[in-house]
Design a protein around this motif. Structure first.
Motif, PDB file in Angstrom:
ATOM      1  N   GLY A 197      52.631  39.046  35.194  1.00 33.34           N
ATOM      2  CA  GLY A 197      51.928  39.451  33.985  1.00 33.34           C
ATOM      3  C   GLY A 197      52.822  39.333  32.768  1.00 33.34           C
ATOM      4  O   GLY A 197      54.044  39.190  32.877  1.00 33.34           O
TER       5      GLY A 197
ATOM      6  N   LEU B  61      45.207  40.165  34.475  1.00 34.62           N
ATOM      7  CA  LEU B  61      46.297  40.631  33.622  1.00 34.62           C
ATOM      8  C   LEU B  61      46.440  39.842  32.332  1.00 34.62           C
ATOM      9  O   LEU B  61      46.944  40.376  31.344  1.00 34.62           O
ATOM     10  CB  LEU B  61      47.619  40.565  34.398  1.00 34.62           C
ATOM     11  CG  LEU B  61      47.689  41.428  35.666  1.00 34.62           C
ATOM     12  CD1 LEU B  61      49.022  41.235  36.355  1.00 34.62           C
ATOM     13  CD2 LEU B  61      47.463  42.898  35.340  1.00 34.62           C
TER      14      LEU B  61
ATOM     15  N   ASP C 116      41.132  36.082  34.386  1.00 35.82           N
ATOM     16  CA  ASP C 116      42.387  36.602  34.897  1.00 35.82           C
ATOM     17  C   ASP C 116      42.427  38.103  34.638  1.00 35.82           C
ATOM     18  O   ASP C 116      42.001  38.562  33.578  1.00 35.82           O
ATOM     19  CB  ASP C 116      43.583  35.916  34.237  1.00 35.82           C
ATOM     20  CG  ASP C 116      44.898  36.271  34.913  1.00 35.82           C
ATOM     21  OD1 ASP C 116      45.525  37.260  34.489  1.00 35.82           O
ATOM     22  OD2 ASP C 116      45.293  35.573  35.857  1.00 35.82           O
TER      23      ASP C 116
ATOM     24  N   GLN D 289      40.112  39.457  42.242  1.00 42.29           N
ATOM     25  CA  GLN D 289      39.430  39.985  41.068  1.00 42.29           C
ATOM     26  C   GLN D 289      37.924  39.969  41.302  1.00 42.29           C
ATOM     27  O   GLN D 289      37.353  38.936  41.633  1.00 42.29           O
ATOM     28  CB  GLN D 289      39.772  39.152  39.830  1.00 42.29           C
ATOM     29  CG  GLN D 289      39.186  39.701  38.535  1.00 42.29           C
ATOM     30  CD  GLN D 289      39.624  38.897  37.330  1.00 42.29           C
ATOM     31  OE1 GLN D 289      40.476  38.009  37.437  1.00 42.29           O
ATOM     32  NE2 GLN D 289      39.061  39.194  36.178  1.00 42.29           N
TER      33      GLN D 289
ATOM     34  N   PRO E 208      45.048  41.747  41.334  1.00 43.34           N
ATOM     35  CA  PRO E 208      45.444  40.416  40.835  1.00 43.34           C
ATOM     36  C   PRO E 208      45.085  39.286  41.781  1.00 43.34           C
ATOM     37  O   PRO E 208      44.838  38.163  41.359  1.00 43.34           O
ATOM     38  CB  PRO E 208      46.970  40.556  40.662  1.00 43.34           C
ATOM     39  CG  PRO E 208      47.190  42.019  40.441  1.00 43.34           C
ATOM     40  CD  PRO E 208      46.162  42.713  41.289  1.00 43.34           C
TER      41      PRO E 208
END
Length: 758
Positions: free
Chosen positions: A729, A580, A578, A531, A528
């Motif tokens: 998330g 999640l 992103d 990435q 997270p």
């Protein structure tokens, strides 16, 4: 920051006309003389002033004084005496003699009145010496002031001491929202801001609009209107309108109705633009670097966001091009009212042009030594300093999760570097964080039932970055115990060594198995915090499994034990924004595994799977997401495959609306048997409002006995989901149902988990 009389912290100076001190002095002197004329009149020297001249005749040169008019008998007609307009009522000599002596210093403070002597009646002139002074007319006749009466004792008493005064401020009025509290309703109107497109911003900050049309009294409405006047001026100046005006009007509409209308009228005035733009700084390499990065040009409007953004760009871009110690000073803008321009000056201290040196460490509880920190670097020593490389190093250190705080800052050395630069070392200040983590996750889905997962991790049990994790799964249909050793940044940045040993029991409708797994892999993964666009893994896997299956040769279910060896590989490409909760971009994933199963004989085969996910924002709060996934197994028949190595479809991460592994061919006893190929499709419309979301979706898929998916007999499931967006998330709850449901299939399927479906 809004521009008012200042832009940022620097005052705006406006050119004004020079004040003539001589003229001011003359105005002050004439004013004092006029005051004393009226004072003399009040003392009885001039009962009625028909005409007066001051400052035209010199002392001693005026015409002789005229006799004062005598009071007429009561009831008679009083005719005003004929007075020559050129003749003063009081000669200048007598007037000047009656004046108290003033200081010759025009700038000296005025003397207190108590120090002046009471004016005395001047001696009679030759023309009036023979006549007695007339009696003062009565107040009823309007010829003189009535004599003062007795003065009250309170007026003659000395003033009390200042210490006796109460200086505490009055209590502020308290808002009372009760039904009995006196209140008025008001409406708000704003004119003039629409031309500047400032209405929405004004409403967000306005005291009148924040009051929601209610106030305790009209004074409160007026106070809010005055604050909004200042707000309108600040907003206009933020766009370069420094001559703008704002006025407020409070009126009852209709009269005596108790309903008030507050109107803020705004006149922007003329837009001010930049005149000259000057940067006070030394020479840069390359030349003109500051001018290019500031990018303010003559003729540009003097807008707050434009000016502040340009200066911030200098602070950001110069450290990326070799100047880590640049300092942007306070701007100066000199406004010219005549041309409506502003001359802009910005001082900039460059500091030395720098190149990368070595890494140094500091801190009471250090996690890494210099050698391991050097693994994270994406620059070479001697390269021109770039703050983006420093930020990258800081992010990589944070991503390890081993620090309570970590800072990376440039430090001057004074040593000469290449190309006329100065070497700059990077000082990494470390403070170790708590290395242990205890985590848990609870989920539910139709077909899998309840699943509770818990894990304990020591992230640096085997330094550097050697983590040990023990995790377990307790569920209605699955139980597992897994031990994982993970070495992050193993000899190279972003490279991970993973060794896993696990025991697993699964009891599903398709099969029941007891499995022991030992695997090792080297991978490059996304997190997270960090990435990555490209990800991969490769490794080896050894599996021993005892499973039941439906034996089509015998026409019944039996159990068997398989020994499976595999070399799994994976390659992924991710452009999403992103990890999640993606809202744009796409992902491509490909798996391939060369495997061999041994049960009496060796049967090699290959498993492959490809998945493509895409995310497209159709509005600011609506994202259209889609997925397509295909899989195939070559080199072995379905019945020779261990049931746990076959493909299945259906469930929360597959085709929603169906139970886990519910789709595909079935055995004579009605249980899924899996297949050698499958395809799945899904589409969602993710609508978000605040921290909540609603997601309607449609999924499709099927499992086939053959090697290649044919796309025939697709099954569809439709439903709607809810999302609760958290800082780790989204929490997902989906409810779905099969379309064209068949016998023994789920009517309603429920899925609860963390993260989006894909």
């Amino acid at each position: 920051m809004a521009f008012g009389s200042k832009i940022g912290n620097r005052p705006l100076r406006k050119r004004v006309g020079r004040i003539d001190r001589g003229s001011r002095r003359r105005r002050v002197r004439n004013g004092v003389r006029a005051v004393w004329v009226f004072a003399l009149a009040g003392a009885g020297f001039v009962p009625a002033i028909a005409h007066a001249q001051m400052g035209d005749a010199k002392p001693g040169q005026g015409a002789p004084a005229q006799p004062l008019p005598q009071p007429a008998p009561t009831g008679s007609i009083v005719r005003p005496p004929v007075v020559d307009p050129q003749t003063p009522i009081v000669p200048d000599a007598i007037f000047d003699q009656s004046l108290p002596k003033l200081s010759e210093d025009i700038n000296a403070p005025l003397e207190p009145l108590q120090s002046f002597d009471k004016p005395k009646t001047p001696a009679a002139t030759t023309a009036t010496a023979a006549k007695p002074e007339p009696a003062a007319p009565s107040a009823a006749e309007g010829q003189a002031f009535a004599p003062l009466g007795s003065v009250p004792a309170e007026m003659e008493a000395p003033l009390p001491s200042l210490a006796e005064f109460k200086v505490d401020p009055a209590a502020a009025p308290v808002d009372d929202d009760s039904e009995n509290a006196p209140a008025i309703r008001y409406t708000t109107a704003v004119t003039g801001l629409d031309k500047l497109r400032l209405e929405d911003r004004f409403e967000d900050l306005s005291a009148l609009f924040q009051g929601k049309g209610k106030a305790a009294n009209a004074a409160m409405v007026a106070a809010r209107a005055r604050e909004d006047e200042k707000l309108a001026l600040r907003l206009m100046r933020s766009l370069g309108y420094y001559d703008g005006t704002a006025t407020s009007l409070i009126e009852q509409t209709p009269p005596n109705s108790g309903s008030v209308r507050a109107t803020i009228a705004v006149t922007p005035g003329t837009l001010y633009r930049l005149g000259t733009v000057r940067i006070e700084s030394g020479a840069t390499v390359p030349p003109g670097l500051l001018d290019r990065e500031l990018n303010l040009n003559p003729g540009d409007p003097i807008q707050a966001d434009r000016v502040l953004g340009a200066e911030a760009n200098v602070s950001l871009r110069l450290p990326q091009q070799g100047y880590p110690f640049v300092e942007v000073g306070q701007r100066d803008i000199l406004l010219d009212d005549a041309t409506h321009t502003g001359d802009y000056t910005l001082p900039v201290t460059l500091g030395p042009r720098a190149s990368f040196g070595s890494v140094q460490t500091a801190g009471a509880r250090q996690v890494f030594d210099v050698d391991h920190i050097n693994i994270f670097r994406r620059y070479r020593e001697g390269a021109i300093y770039d703050s983006r490389k420093v930020d990258d190093l800081r992010q990589a250190l944070i991503a390890t999760g081993l620090f309570s705080t970590v800072a990376v800052e440039p430090k001057r050395t004074g040593e000469a570097g290449p190309d006329g630069t100065e070497k700059v070392d990077l000082l990494v200040t470390q403070l170790a964080g708590k290395p242990r983590t205890l985590a848990g996750e609870l989920g539910y889905s139709t077909g899998q039932g309840i699943k509770l997962q818990a894990s304990w991790t020591h992230r640096n049990l085997f330094p550097p970055e050697g983590a040990l994790t023990v995790s377990s799964i307790l569920g209605t249909q699955e139980q597992a115990l897994t031990t994982t050793f993970r070495r992050s940044n193993a000899g190279m940045r972003d490279r991970t060594l993973l060794v896993i040993a696990s025991l697993n029991h699964a009891d599903y409708d398709a099969f029941e198995s007891y499995t022991t797994t030992l695997s090792a892999r080297i991978s490059r993964d996304s997190t997270p915090i960090w990435q990555k666009r490209w990800t991969y893994y490769y490794g080896a896997e050894l599996v021993g499994s005892n499973e039941d299956r439906y034996n089509f040769n015998l026409g019944k279910r039996d159990r068997g034990t398989w020994l499976i060896a595999a070399i799994p590989t994976f390659l992924g490409y991710d452009t999403s924004d992103d990890l999640l909760n993606p809202t744009r971009g796409y992902r491509i994933k490909a798996n391939a595994s060369a495997e061999t199963s041994v049960r009496g004989s060796v049967r090699p085969y290959a498993r492959t799977m490809v998945e493509v996910d895409g995310y497209y924002p159709v509005a600011s709060n609506i994202v259209l997401a889609g997925r397509a996934r295909f899989g195939s197994i070559n080199g072995v028949s379905r019945d020779e495959l261990p049931p746990s190595r076959r493909y299945y479809s259906g469930g929360g991460g597959s085709v929603r609306g169906f139970g886990y592994q519910e789709l595909g061919p079935r055995s004579p006893d009605g249980r899924a048997v899996g297949g050698r190929s499958f395809n799945e499709f899904g589409i969602e419309a993710r609508y978000r409002f605040g921290n909540y979301g609603i997601v309607p979706f449609l999924d499709a898929g099927q499992v086939y006995e053959g090697v290649m998916p044919t796309g025939r007999n697709l099954r569809f499931g439709a439903g709607i989901g809810g999302r609760l967006y958290t800082n780790f998330g989204p929490l997902r709850i989906d409810v779905a149902t099969p379309i064209a449901r068949k016998k023994n299939e789920s009517k309603i399927a429920l899925y609860i988990s963390i993260g989006q479906a894909f």
